[in-house]
Design a protein around this motif. Structure first.
Motif, short mmCIF file in Angstrom:
data_model
loop_
_atom_site.label_atom_id
_atom_site.label_comp_id
_atom_site.label_asym_id
_atom_site.label_seq_id
_atom_site.Cartn_x
_atom_site.Cartn_y
_atom_site.Cartn_z
N THR A 53 0.84 -1.20 0.00
CA THR A 53 0.00 0.00 0.00
C THR A 53 0.87 1.25 0.00
O THR A 53 0.68 2.17 -0.82
CB THR A 53 -0.94 0.00 1.23
N PHE A 54 1.86 1.29 0.89
CA PHE A 54 2.69 2.49 0.97
C PHE A 54 3.67 2.60 -0.19
O PHE A 54 4.03 3.71 -0.59
CB PHE A 54 3.34 2.62 2.35
N ILE A 55 4.05 1.48 -0.78
CA ILE A 55 4.88 1.55 -2.00
C ILE A 55 4.06 2.20 -3.11
O ILE A 55 4.55 3.08 -3.83
CB ILE A 55 5.38 0.15 -2.40
N LYS A 56 2.80 1.78 -3.22
CA LYS A 56 1.92 2.35 -4.25
C LYS A 56 1.69 3.85 -3.97
O LYS A 56 1.66 4.65 -4.91
CB LYS A 56 0.61 1.58 -4.29
N ILE A 57 1.52 4.20 -2.72
CA ILE A 57 1.33 5.60 -2.34
C ILE A 57 2.57 6.41 -2.74
O ILE A 57 2.45 7.48 -3.35
CB ILE A 57 1.03 5.72 -0.83
N ILE A 58 3.74 5.91 -2.40
CA ILE A 58 5.00 6.60 -2.72
C ILE A 58 5.14 6.78 -4.23
O ILE A 58 5.44 7.86 -4.72
CB ILE A 58 6.21 5.84 -2.14
N ASP A 59 4.90 5.69 -4.97
CA ASP A 59 5.02 5.75 -6.43
C ASP A 59 4.05 6.78 -7.03
O ASP A 59 4.41 7.53 -7.94
CB ASP A 59 4.77 4.37 -7.06
N THR A 60 2.84 6.81 -6.53
CA THR A 60 1.83 7.74 -7.04
C THR A 60 2.21 9.18 -6.74
O THR A 60 2.09 10.05 -7.61
CB THR A 60 0.44 7.41 -6.44
N ILE A 61 2.68 9.43 -5.53
CA ILE A 61 3.08 10.80 -5.16
C ILE A 61 4.29 11.23 -5.99
O ILE A 61 4.31 12.34 -6.53
CB ILE A 61 3.38 10.90 -3.64
N GLY A 70 -6.52 16.82 0.62
CA GLY A 70 -7.25 16.83 1.88
C GLY A 70 -7.88 15.51 2.26
O GLY A 70 -8.61 15.43 3.24
N LYS A 71 -7.65 14.46 1.48
CA LYS A 71 -8.29 13.17 1.75
C LYS A 71 -7.28 12.03 1.70
O LYS A 71 -7.52 10.99 1.11
CB LYS A 71 -9.40 12.93 0.73
N PHE A 72 -6.14 12.23 2.32
CA PHE A 72 -5.08 11.22 2.24
C PHE A 72 -5.51 9.89 2.83
O PHE A 72 -5.32 8.84 2.21
CB PHE A 72 -3.80 11.71 2.93
N LEU A 73 -6.06 9.89 4.06
CA LEU A 73 -6.41 8.61 4.71
C LEU A 73 -7.45 7.83 3.92
O LEU A 73 -7.24 6.63 3.67
CB LEU A 73 -6.85 8.82 6.16
N PRO A 74 -8.57 8.42 3.49
CA PRO A 74 -9.51 7.64 2.68
C PRO A 74 -8.87 7.10 1.40
O PRO A 74 -9.16 5.98 0.99
CB PRO A 74 -10.63 8.63 2.36
N TRP A 75 -8.00 7.88 0.79
CA TRP A 75 -7.30 7.44 -0.41
C TRP A 75 -6.39 6.25 -0.09
O TRP A 75 -6.39 5.26 -0.81
CB TRP A 75 -6.51 8.63 -0.98
N ALA A 76 -5.64 6.35 1.00
CA ALA A 76 -4.76 5.24 1.42
C ALA A 76 -5.58 4.00 1.75
O ALA A 76 -5.20 2.88 1.38
CB ALA A 76 -3.91 5.66 2.62
#
Length: 190
Positions: A53-61, A70-76
């Motif tokens: 999940t966090f690898i995907k988050i890092i790659d996307t950012i 403003g919606k980081f947690l729901p997105w994660a």
């Protein structure tokens, strides 16, 4: 850095401050991991999906594709949920939300000052709740877990599970009614 909002931390991370990402992970790890664990029932698999999940988050950012201002947690949570669904599709099973006995999930909620007897009572109560949750239909279980453990709004739950808000609310209502019925029928006292 703890006083910065998620969006400010994301901006800092984009500028090369890795400590900003560490703060984001630290801030949201309990909710994301707990939700994954409750979905997959295996702490090792949950850890893998959490990392993915966090690898995907890092790659996307890093790729400048993050648009959920403003919606980081729901997105994660949506990413984590989708990775869980993908896992179950790969192994040709449907996602089940039932609790294993390997680790008490409620330890992450911080019942640290209780005496030994209180800890046992709390653990037994949580075990009863988890067993009852396991007996609910999958859709009702999922909404209850996302609402109470991940603390998502009904709109976020509806978006995540791809149903209307009314359907999410209905699943929650019927889930709670079913839990009350089970408690009455089995004379369970929490």
């Amino acid at each position: 850095m703890y006083k910065l909002c998620d969006e400010q931390l994301i901006t800092l991370f984009k500028k090369g401050h890795s400590s900003a990402l560490e703060e984001l992970v630290s801030r949201h790890k309990d909710k994301v991991y707990t939700s994954i664990l409750l979905l997959v029932k295996d702490p090792y698999l949950a850890e893998d999906i959490f990392q993915d999940t966090f690898i995907k988050i890092i790659d996307t950012i890093r790729a400048e594709r993050y648009t959920e201002k403003g919606k980081f947690l729901p997105w994660a949570m949506r990413i984590a949920h989708n990775l869980c669904v993908d896992h179950f599709r790969k192994v040709k099973r449907t996602p089940m939300i039932k609790t294993g006995d390997d680790k008490d999930i409620f330890d992450v909620l911080g019942f640290s000052d209780a005496c030994a007897e209180e800890k046992i009572i709390v653990r037994q109560s949580h075990d009863r709740v988890r067993r009852m949750l396991d007996m609910l239909p999958e859709e009702q279980r999922e909404v209850i877990i996302l609402r109470h453990y991940a603390e998502l709004s009904f709109k976020e739950i509806a978006d995540l599970t791809q149903v209307s808000i009314n359907t999410a609310l209905g699943r929650m209502r019927y889930g709670l009614i079913n839990l009350r019925k089970m408690m009455t029928e089995k004379q369970i006292c929490l």
